[in-house]
Structures are given as C-alpha cells and as structure tokens.
Design a protein around this motif. Sequence first.
Motif, mmCIF file in Angstrom:
data_model
loop_
_atom_site.group_PDB
_atom_site.id
_atom_site.type_symbol
_atom_site.label_atom_id
_atom_site.label_comp_id
_atom_site.label_asym_id
_atom_site.label_seq_id
_atom_site.Cartn_x
_atom_site.Cartn_y
_atom_site.Cartn_z
ATOM 1 N N ASP A 18 0.812 -1.212 0.000
ATOM 2 C CA ASP A 18 0.000 0.000 0.000
ATOM 3 C C ASP A 18 0.845 1.262 0.000
ATOM 4 O OD1 ASP A 18 -2.700 -1.089 0.090
ATOM 5 O OD2 ASP A 18 -2.196 -1.805 2.095
ATOM 6 N N LYS A 52 -4.478 6.010 2.282
ATOM 7 C CA LYS A 52 -5.565 5.197 1.733
ATOM 8 C C LYS A 52 -6.628 4.960 2.797
ATOM 9 C CE LYS A 52 -2.750 2.636 -1.634
ATOM 10 N NZ LYS A 52 -1.565 3.498 -1.455
ATOM 11 N N THR A 103 -10.390 -0.412 -1.733
ATOM 12 C CA THR A 103 -9.248 0.402 -1.319
ATOM 13 C C THR A 103 -9.233 1.677 -2.143
ATOM 14 O OG1 THR A 103 -7.931 -1.553 -0.734
ATOM 15 C CG2 THR A 103 -6.745 0.513 -1.061
ATOM 16 N N LYS A 161 -9.809 1.897 3.538
ATOM 17 C CA LYS A 161 -10.360 0.625 3.112
ATOM 18 C C LYS A 161 -11.726 0.420 3.767
ATOM 19 C CE LYS A 161 -5.874 -1.543 2.246
ATOM 20 N NZ LYS A 161 -5.110 -2.807 2.206
ATOM 21 N N SER A 184 -7.471 5.365 -2.782
ATOM 22 C CA SER A 184 -6.223 6.080 -2.551
ATOM 23 C C SER A 184 -6.440 7.584 -2.501
ATOM 24 C CB SER A 184 -5.213 5.751 -3.657
ATOM 25 O OG SER A 184 -4.904 4.370 -3.673
ATOM 26 N N SER A 185 -5.617 8.236 -1.703
ATOM 27 C CA SER A 185 -5.635 9.690 -1.623
ATOM 28 C C SER A 185 -4.864 10.281 -2.799
ATOM 29 C CB SER A 185 -5.014 10.148 -0.310
ATOM 30 O OG SER A 185 -4.901 11.557 -0.261
ATOM 31 N N HIS A 211 -0.351 5.385 4.861
ATOM 32 C CA HIS A 211 -0.486 4.741 3.552
ATOM 33 C C HIS A 211 -1.322 5.582 2.588
ATOM 34 C CE1 HIS A 211 0.345 1.507 6.468
ATOM 35 N NE2 HIS A 211 0.993 0.933 5.478
ATOM 36 N N ASP A 271 -13.407 2.339 -5.769
ATOM 37 C CA ASP A 271 -12.002 2.268 -6.175
ATOM 38 C C ASP A 271 -11.881 1.989 -7.673
ATOM 39 O OD1 ASP A 271 -12.819 -0.353 -6.352
ATOM 40 O OD2 ASP A 271 -11.379 -1.149 -4.914
#
Length: 206
Positions: free
Chosen positions: A56, A179, A190, A181, A192-193, A177, A137
Amino acid sequence: MHGIPIHGELNTIWEGFSGGGRSASKCKQYMRVAMSLDARRPDHPPERDFCFTSSDLEDVVPHEDDPVVMSFVTMGRKVHKVLIDQGSSTDVMFWTMFNSLQLSPDQLKPCDGCFVGFTRDQVEVQEYIELRTTFSDGTSARKITVRYIVVNASSAYNLLSGRPSLNRLDVVASTTHMKMKLPSLEGVITISSYQKMARKCYESSL
C-alpha cells in the motif's frame, strides 16, 4: 497517568448529528440503537479482515503530515477535494460546492446549532441536505445516503467526510499509507488519496 504532571485538559468540540442530535429524546434513541445487538443493517456487507501492508506504500511519496484527500461521486458528478476527517462528528458540504452541483435551496432541510473548532471559532449551521454518495475504487463501490450540513464558509475542500459516513461504511483510514479501506459484498474496497491535491489543499488552508 502516574508520575506525569497534568496541567490541564484540551478538548475539541465539533457539533453535528453525531450522538443522535441535540435533543435529549434523539440522544436516548441513538443510545438504544447503539446498544442493540440488532443495530447492523440487513444490507450491510459481511465483516472483512483487512490490513495495510507494504504494497500500500508503493505509490506513496514519503511525507509527515499530508491529509487524506479523495474524490467521491454524488449527484452523478465526481467531486474532488474531499477531506477524510475522522475527528469531525458530521459530514460537511461547503456552499461553493452546493452551488457547483446546481442544487436547489428547496432541497435544504433546517437544523440548528453551530460548529466549534480548535480555536473555538463558531460557524452557524442552518440547513442540511441528504445526497446519495458513491465510494469506489474503480472496481467495486458502496453507495449510501449522506447527510451533509451545508456551511457557508471558505475552505480549501469541497466536502468533509466525517465519522457518520465513515463509521457507517466501516472505513479504516491510514494517513501513513494515504488510503482508506472499507468492506463490500465483493471483498475490500481500497481508495487512494490524491497526494498532490492533498498538499495543494493543505497549503491553501494555512
């Protein structure tokens, strides 16, 4: 804490719909639901075991204080600059975003109270809106109706995702990370930023 001198306490107050609301009856109703073993919604995804691993971190630029900023879909439009804020007891939509979504003021519902932040500056709250919001996601997705308090205040962000929506989705977020979840019927989502966007928003807010 034994052996450590304590010179006082600091608290952050951020009022909203958390805890059921401001009235005593709403708070009691909230507590009854929270204590009920049957409080979980029947359409809720099964519980999943998930964790953050070294994989990650592969797309993460090393950082010390980047906020977690993502994009969600609401009203059929992808909304960027959404701050994931587990310290907020409400979900917030800023007035510029309300206008950008071309929402009608007739959709707003009244509420009372105010927000109090770290510096105890107060922002009066008058109305909120409920919108279906998609968390995805790109492969799997969860959709829930989010109750956004509409705030007429300047912000580097368009939306603020607080504990009500995050807890409802069983979100686990990691600032390390970059992120978050959450469980889905298919497995684990998941998200992501956007680190570059996060840094720009953070710089703008200073």
